[in-house]
Design an enzyme around this catalytic site. Structure first.
Site, PDB file in Angstrom:
ATOM      1  N   GLU A  50      50.513   3.273  23.029  1.00  0.00           N
ATOM      2  CA  GLU A  50      50.311   4.244  21.939  1.00  0.00           C
ATOM      3  C   GLU A  50      50.682   3.608  20.591  1.00  0.00           C
ATOM      4  O   GLU A  50      50.027   3.890  19.585  1.00  0.00           O
ATOM      5  CB  GLU A  50      51.110   5.520  22.235  1.00  0.00           C
ATOM      6  CG  GLU A  50      50.451   6.321  23.361  1.00  0.00           C
ATOM      7  CD  GLU A  50      51.400   7.149  24.208  1.00  0.00           C
ATOM      8  OE1 GLU A  50      52.559   7.344  23.816  1.00  0.00           O
ATOM      9  OE2 GLU A  50      50.962   7.598  25.293  1.00  0.00           O
ATOM     10  N   HIS A  94      54.404  -0.399  23.554  1.00  0.00           N
ATOM     11  CA  HIS A  94      53.716   0.715  24.221  1.00  0.00           C
ATOM     12  C   HIS A  94      52.284   0.821  23.706  1.00  0.00           C
ATOM     13  O   HIS A  94      52.026   0.630  22.514  1.00  0.00           O
ATOM     14  CB  HIS A  94      54.461   2.029  23.988  1.00  0.00           C
ATOM     15  CG  HIS A  94      54.002   3.093  24.936  1.00  0.00           C
ATOM     16  ND1 HIS A  94      52.843   3.794  24.738  1.00  0.00           N
ATOM     17  CD2 HIS A  94      54.509   3.527  26.106  1.00  0.00           C
ATOM     18  CE1 HIS A  94      52.669   4.633  25.759  1.00  0.00           C
ATOM     19  NE2 HIS A  94      53.672   4.486  26.605  1.00  0.00           N
ATOM     20  N   GLY A 111      48.927   9.596  30.838  1.00  0.00           N
ATOM     21  CA  GLY A 111      48.697  10.986  30.464  1.00  0.00           C
ATOM     22  C   GLY A 111      47.371  11.546  30.959  1.00  0.00           C
ATOM     23  O   GLY A 111      46.967  12.637  30.567  1.00  0.00           O
ATOM     24  N   GLU A 132      51.421  -0.680  32.296  1.00  0.00           N
ATOM     25  CA  GLU A 132      50.878   0.669  32.139  1.00  0.00           C
ATOM     26  C   GLU A 132      49.393   0.571  31.787  1.00  0.00           C
ATOM     27  O   GLU A 132      49.044   0.346  30.615  1.00  0.00           O
ATOM     28  CB  GLU A 132      51.585   1.407  31.006  1.00  0.00           C
ATOM     29  CG  GLU A 132      53.063   1.574  31.185  1.00  0.00           C
ATOM     30  CD  GLU A 132      53.607   2.713  30.348  1.00  0.00           C
ATOM     31  OE1 GLU A 132      54.179   3.634  30.932  1.00  0.00           O
ATOM     32  OE2 GLU A 132      53.441   2.709  29.118  1.00  0.00           O
ATOM     33  N   ASN A 191      60.222   7.973  29.241  1.00  0.00           N
ATOM     34  CA  ASN A 191      59.798   7.800  27.846  1.00  0.00           C
ATOM     35  C   ASN A 191      59.366   9.171  27.339  1.00  0.00           C
ATOM     36  O   ASN A 191      58.296   9.650  27.691  1.00  0.00           O
ATOM     37  CB  ASN A 191      58.642   6.796  27.791  1.00  0.00           C
ATOM     38  CG  ASN A 191      58.035   6.692  26.400  1.00  0.00           C
ATOM     39  OD1 ASN A 191      58.606   7.208  25.421  1.00  0.00           O
ATOM     40  ND2 ASN A 191      56.881   6.050  26.301  1.00  0.00           N
ATOM     41  N   TRP A 192      60.231   9.765  26.533  1.00  0.00           N
ATOM     42  CA  TRP A 192      59.960  11.146  26.087  1.00  0.00           C
ATOM     43  C   TRP A 192      58.944  11.217  24.952  1.00  0.00           C
ATOM     44  O   TRP A 192      58.577  12.302  24.524  1.00  0.00           O
ATOM     45  CB  TRP A 192      61.263  11.820  25.666  1.00  0.00           C
ATOM     46  CG  TRP A 192      62.178  12.107  26.826  1.00  0.00           C
ATOM     47  CD1 TRP A 192      61.883  11.985  28.161  1.00  0.00           C
ATOM     48  CD2 TRP A 192      63.525  12.571  26.758  1.00  0.00           C
ATOM     49  NE1 TRP A 192      62.965  12.347  28.915  1.00  0.00           N
ATOM     50  CE2 TRP A 192      63.984  12.713  28.085  1.00  0.00           C
ATOM     51  CE3 TRP A 192      64.399  12.874  25.704  1.00  0.00           C
ATOM     52  CZ2 TRP A 192      65.279  13.159  28.376  1.00  0.00           C
ATOM     53  CZ3 TRP A 192      65.676  13.317  25.993  1.00  0.00           C
ATOM     54  CH2 TRP A 192      66.110  13.456  27.322  1.00  0.00           C
ATOM     55  N   LYS A 193      58.561  10.053  24.429  1.00  0.00           N
ATOM     56  CA  LYS A 193      57.571  10.010  23.335  1.00  0.00           C
ATOM     57  C   LYS A 193      58.009  10.954  22.205  1.00  0.00           C
ATOM     58  O   LYS A 193      59.196  11.008  21.905  1.00  0.00           O
ATOM     59  CB  LYS A 193      56.181  10.325  23.900  1.00  0.00           C
ATOM     60  CG  LYS A 193      55.849   9.433  25.103  1.00  0.00           C
ATOM     61  CD  LYS A 193      54.422   9.511  25.567  1.00  0.00           C
ATOM     62  CE  LYS A 193      54.206   8.561  26.740  1.00  0.00           C
ATOM     63  NZ  LYS A 193      52.837   8.518  27.223  1.00  0.00           N
ATOM     64  N   SER A 251      50.854   8.258  34.628  1.00  0.00           N
ATOM     65  CA  SER A 251      50.712   9.429  35.500  1.00  0.00           C
ATOM     66  C   SER A 251      51.566   9.344  36.763  1.00  0.00           C
ATOM     67  O   SER A 251      51.156   9.811  37.833  1.00  0.00           O
ATOM     68  CB  SER A 251      49.235   9.666  35.854  1.00  0.00           C
ATOM     69  OG  SER A 251      48.500   9.990  34.683  1.00  0.00           O
ATOM     70  N   GLY A 302      56.182   9.164  31.500  1.00  0.00           N
ATOM     71  CA  GLY A 302      56.029  10.033  30.338  1.00  0.00           C
ATOM     72  C   GLY A 302      56.198  11.484  30.741  1.00  0.00           C
ATOM     73  O   GLY A 302      57.308  11.997  30.869  1.00  0.00           O
ATOM     74  N   GLY A 303      55.085  12.163  30.963  1.00  0.00           N
ATOM     75  CA  GLY A 303      55.070  13.610  31.193  1.00  0.00           C
ATOM     76  C   GLY A 303      56.089  14.119  32.198  1.00  0.00           C
ATOM     77  O   GLY A 303      56.839  15.060  31.914  1.00  0.00           O
TER      78      GLY A 303
HETATM   79  P1  13P Z   1      52.534   9.555  31.578  1.00  0.00           P
HETATM   80  O1  13P Z   1      53.578   9.427  32.674  1.00  0.00           O
HETATM   81  O2  13P Z   1      52.596  10.867  30.861  1.00  0.00           O
HETATM   82  O3  13P Z   1      51.179   9.180  32.066  1.00  0.00           O
HETATM   83  O4  13P Z   1      52.935   8.466  30.461  1.00  0.00           O
HETATM   84  C1  13P Z   1      53.178   7.163  30.858  1.00  0.00           C
HETATM   85  C2  13P Z   1      53.741   6.431  29.706  1.00  0.00           C
HETATM   86  O5  13P Z   1      53.065   6.175  28.721  1.00  0.00           O
HETATM   87  C3  13P Z   1      55.149   6.029  29.776  1.00  0.00           C
HETATM   88  O6  13P Z   1      55.471   5.127  28.770  1.00  0.00           O
END
Ligand code: 13P
Length: 257
Positions: A97, A95, A173, A167, A10-12, A214, A235-236
């Protein structure tokens, strides 16, 4: 039941179309041979067309990060599942966020799930508790309620096209992941058992459930070794070609099929 692991990046709100294109062209040869793992990238809407073209003949699937529930109409700033269909196989919804910053409700997650599945697409539905809920022991009932609400009215026949991503918000993050055992326990009791209540044991045993929060190469093996965790929503670490490739490598080695 053996479930094919699914690793989704997920590149956000990252990577312009040219960067996204260059990234997947570099990534493809690195992860092309691990076909016992489903590999997915989720760029921004802006980069979907470029990434879908770059991956046309590659074994990496494309996901959108959201979809509106109506097919078209006066919904400023929205993109519908029907519009996404030529570019993506998956759509991520729910998600944390989007829930936290954009007011995404359980009801809207459900509307989106219905529309995505009706459009012939697959959905990754994200659920997870806050730190406060975690600390006050509300995790299991809260996650159960999110799963039930998201799937309200979804017919059993669609469940092959549904992936649930657990999640915990406090792990996203933050560099602070849940332990593999803890995540597996929540995934079993709050997600898989709820799926069994809703759809019976066979469907519950077939649905793939990812962990997210994470995830990185250093902790991937711990998650993949768990019986109820079928992949990761990342994510990251998914923004780095070598890390992404390492995650797929580990998933393939530990539980690929
Ligand atoms: P991180 O891997 O950066 O913690 O993000 C997880 C995430 O929100 C994937 O959707």
């Amino acid at each position: 039941m053996a479930r094919t692991p699914i690793i989704a990046g997920n590149w956000k709100m990252n990577k312009m179309p040219d960067e996204a294109d260059a990234f997947v062209r570099e990534l493809t040869p690195l992860i092309a041979t691990w076909d016992n793992v489903e590999r997915v990238v989720a760029p921004t809407f802006l980069a979907l067309s470029a990434v879908a073209s770059a991956l046309r003949d590659a074994p990496i699937k494309v996901a959108a990060q959201d979809a509106h529930w109506e097919a078209n109409g006066a919904y400023t700033a929205q993109v519908s599942a029907a519009m996404l269909a030529p570019y993506v196989e998956y759509v991520i919804i729910g998600h944390s966020e989007c829930r936290a910053y954009l007011g995404e409700s359980d009801e809207n997650v459900n509307r989106k799930a219905q529309a995505i599945l009706a459009a012939g697409l697959k959905s990754i539905i994200a659920v997870g508790e806050s730190l406060a809920q975690n600390e006050t022991g509300e995790t299991v009932p809260f996650v159960r309620s999110q799963v039930r609400a998201a799937l309200d009215g979804i017919a059993p026949g669609y469940m092959a096209n549904v992936v649930i991503a657990y999640e915990p918000i406090w792990a996203i993050g933050s560099g602070k992941s849940a332990s593999g055992e803890l995540a597996d326990n929540i995934i079993k009791t709050a997600v898989r058992d709820t799926l069994a209540d809703l759809y019976g044991r066979d469907i519950a045993a077939a649905v793939r459930i990812q962990y997210g929060g994470s995830v990185k190469p250093a902790n991937m093996e711990e998650f993949m070794a768990q019986p109820n965790i079928d992949g990761a929503l990342v994510g990251g670490a998914s923004l780095d070609v070598d890390d992404f490739a390492a995650l797929v490598d580990i998933a393939s080695r530990v539980k690929g099929r």
